[in-house]
Design a protein around this motif. Structure first.
Motif, mmCIF file in Angstrom:
data_model
loop_
_atom_site.group_PDB
_atom_site.id
_atom_site.type_symbol
_atom_site.label_atom_id
_atom_site.label_comp_id
_atom_site.label_asym_id
_atom_site.label_seq_id
_atom_site.Cartn_x
_atom_site.Cartn_y
_atom_site.Cartn_z
ATOM 1 N N SER A 127 0.080 -1.423 -0.174
ATOM 2 C CA SER A 127 -0.108 0.257 0.258
ATOM 3 C C SER A 127 1.203 1.187 0.199
ATOM 4 N N VAL A 128 0.243 1.667 -0.914
ATOM 5 C CA VAL A 128 1.104 3.903 -0.608
ATOM 6 C C VAL A 128 -0.139 4.703 -0.979
ATOM 7 N N VAL A 129 0.381 5.399 0.118
ATOM 8 C CA VAL A 129 -0.197 6.279 0.605
ATOM 9 C C VAL A 129 0.739 7.772 0.344
ATOM 10 N N CYS A 130 0.023 8.888 -0.914
ATOM 11 C CA CYS A 130 0.786 9.708 -0.367
ATOM 12 C C CYS A 130 0.259 11.491 -0.687
ATOM 13 N N GLY A 131 0.068 12.429 -0.166
ATOM 14 C CA GLY A 131 -0.555 13.253 -0.020
ATOM 15 C C GLY A 131 -2.127 14.142 -0.458
ATOM 16 N N SER A 132 -1.917 12.918 0.944
ATOM 17 C CA SER A 132 -3.235 12.541 1.517
ATOM 18 C C SER A 132 -3.554 12.985 2.766
ATOM 19 N N ALA A 133 -4.943 13.018 3.527
ATOM 20 C CA ALA A 133 -5.263 13.378 4.588
ATOM 21 C C ALA A 133 -6.444 12.449 4.788
ATOM 22 N N VAL A 134 -6.032 11.377 6.034
ATOM 23 C CA VAL A 134 -7.199 10.822 7.073
ATOM 24 C C VAL A 134 -6.780 11.188 8.017
ATOM 25 N N ARG A 135 -8.090 11.381 8.281
ATOM 26 C CA ARG A 135 -8.633 12.172 9.751
ATOM 27 C C ARG A 135 -8.779 10.917 10.849
ATOM 28 N N GLY A 136 -9.116 9.869 10.119
ATOM 29 C CA GLY A 136 -9.493 8.410 11.336
ATOM 30 C C GLY A 136 -7.867 7.582 12.246
ATOM 31 N N ARG A 137 -8.192 6.824 12.745
ATOM 32 C CA ARG A 137 -7.084 5.407 12.685
ATOM 33 C C ARG A 137 -7.174 4.853 11.548
ATOM 34 N N ALA A 138 -5.515 4.656 11.081
ATOM 35 C CA ALA A 138 -4.537 3.928 10.286
ATOM 36 C C ALA A 138 -4.428 2.719 10.451
ATOM 37 N N THR A 139 -4.813 1.600 9.956
ATOM 38 C CA THR A 139 -3.986 0.547 10.867
ATOM 39 C C THR A 139 -3.729 -0.412 8.909
ATOM 40 N N ASN A 193 9.882 8.696 -0.704
ATOM 41 C CA ASN A 193 11.599 8.516 -0.776
ATOM 42 C C ASN A 193 11.062 6.891 -0.610
ATOM 43 N N GLY A 194 10.214 6.236 -0.896
ATOM 44 C CA GLY A 194 9.618 4.557 -0.722
ATOM 45 C C GLY A 194 10.384 3.974 -2.204
ATOM 46 N N THR A 195 9.803 2.931 -2.073
ATOM 47 C CA THR A 195 11.078 1.261 -3.841
ATOM 48 C C THR A 195 8.863 1.615 -4.082
ATOM 49 N N LEU A 196 8.075 1.812 -3.641
ATOM 50 C CA LEU A 196 6.565 1.312 -4.497
ATOM 51 C C LEU A 196 6.249 2.146 -5.266
ATOM 52 N N ASP A 197 6.228 3.408 -4.841
ATOM 53 C CA ASP A 197 5.974 3.978 -5.696
ATOM 54 C C ASP A 197 6.708 5.995 -5.683
ATOM 55 N N SER A 198 6.195 6.775 -6.641
ATOM 56 C CA SER A 198 6.533 8.443 -6.654
ATOM 57 C C SER A 198 5.824 8.949 -5.950
ATOM 58 N N CYS A 199 6.104 10.094 -5.631
ATOM 59 C CA CYS A 199 5.405 11.026 -5.481
ATOM 60 C C CYS A 199 6.193 12.037 -4.824
ATOM 61 N N ALA A 200 4.853 13.118 -4.604
ATOM 62 C CA ALA A 200 6.106 14.497 -4.251
ATOM 63 C C ALA A 200 5.975 14.773 -2.337
ATOM 64 N N SER A 201 4.931 14.346 -1.197
ATOM 65 C CA SER A 201 4.985 14.684 -0.547
ATOM 66 C C SER A 201 4.430 13.349 0.608
ATOM 67 N N GLY A 202 4.149 13.799 1.848
ATOM 68 C CA GLY A 202 3.940 12.633 2.588
ATOM 69 C C GLY A 202 2.165 13.624 2.733
ATOM 70 N N GLY A 203 1.659 13.174 4.259
ATOM 71 C CA GLY A 203 0.463 13.328 4.271
ATOM 72 C C GLY A 203 -0.076 13.560 5.485
#
Length: 327
Positions: A196-208, A221-231
């Protein structure tokens, strides 16, 4: 590994060529409009059925009831409005652009896929694959999902300012990725075979994230995908029992980051801001090469989109060949 989003969009585009709409009574004496071919800006005053193996392409059509896409059938809707729900059978395909669906969207076990662009719908469900041979997909771009997203198979990508107003629950998918999107509730990704990849996104609740074989990448900066920012993460984030690598980079976590039984141990960059601190085993993050990230991005993004584009094209061609549907 199949390229991660383009192949699926390509297989669907060629099927919808001509159309013929027929009104027939159902077992409950209700009228059902059968769509084979193309239809325009008219109102269907009852339920709509795309018969097995057929294609229906609609532009600006209003459907006051529910929609059923039978086994092996294709429905492509642009600028439409569906008052009820849409159910897609095995090997069926739904493609909705600039369309509002008042009820839920349900993809049966072995359904080919669903592609939503600039659309609005209720809850979305992708049934587990079971004994089916087809791996489903759910691609959502720039859309609003008013209910929960529950996915049990295939490729999943939420992208381009998509908003899920409740929760996202993914179990046993090929991958589940969230890019530049919003989840107003919780996010759960379990037992994904390529991670799973999560980039440039907002998650308001708990994440598991748990039991994911291909790794978990939160931010760049991970090996699965390229993206510009965290979340941004509004509550605790838990990553456990993951193989293939865990990277957490450039994130704001307004809770605790819990890392448990990951092999190798998670790489957590110093640029994360984690209000509740980090528990469990971690290592300092390393930077992967730009070439490796670009190759990973092509794998995850291109394959699924190509698959959807192909089916859409073939569906439109088949519907056009069938003629104008009498709606």
């Amino acid at each position: 590994m199949p390229r991660r989003t383009v192949t699926k969009l390509a297989t669907v585009s060629a099927v919808v060529a001509g159309s013929l709409l027929v009104v027939a009574p159902s077992a409950h004496a209700d009228l059902v409009t059968h769509c084979v071919g193309t239809g325009g800006a008219v109102t269907v005053p009852n339920d709509l059925l795309v018969p097995a193996g057929k294609s229906c392409a609609l532009t600006g059509t209003t459907i006051t009831g529910n929609v059923s896409v039978a086994a092996g059938a294709n429905l492509v809707v642009v600028g439409g409005n569906v008052s009820g729900e849409v159910r897609v059978a095995a090997d069926g395909y739904l493609d909705a652009t600039d369309t509002t669906i008042g009820g839920q969207v349900v993809l049966a076990a072995g359904g080919y896929g669903a592609f939503l662009r600039d659309a609005r719908t209720g809850a979305v469900t992708v049934r587990p694959k079971g004994s089916a041979t087809i791996d489903s997909f759910l691609f959502v771009e720039g859309s609003t999902i008013a209910g929960n997203v529950v996915v049990g198979a295939g490729e999943v990508r939420l992208d381009r300012n998509t908003q899920v107003e409740r929760n996202v629950n993914s179990t046993g998918t090929y991958y589940t990725d969230v890019h530049d999107s919003f989840v107003d509730g919780t996010l759960s990704v379990l037992n994904s075979s390529t991670g799973s990849v999560v980039c440039g996104s907002a998650v308001r609740g708990r994440a598991t994230f748990a039991g994911n074989l291909g790794g978990v990448q939160l931010g760049p900066n991970g090996t699965l995908d390229s993206c510009a920012s965290g979340g941004y993460w509004g509550r605790d984030v838990s990553i456990s029992s993951t193989t293939g690598g865990v990277t957490v980079d450039d994130n704001i976590i307004d809770g605790q980051l819990a890392l448990t039984a990951n092999d190798p141990v998670a790489q957590v960059a110093a640029n994360n801001r984690i209000r509740g601190g980090v528990t469990g085993d971690q290592a300092g993050a390393t930077t992967t090469s730009r070439t490796a990230r670009a190759a990973a991005a092509a794998d995850r993004e291109d394959a699924g989109e190509q698959r959807a584009q192909a089916r859409r094209a073939s569906a439109v061609q088949e519907a056009a060949a069938a003629g104008v549907a009498r709606l």
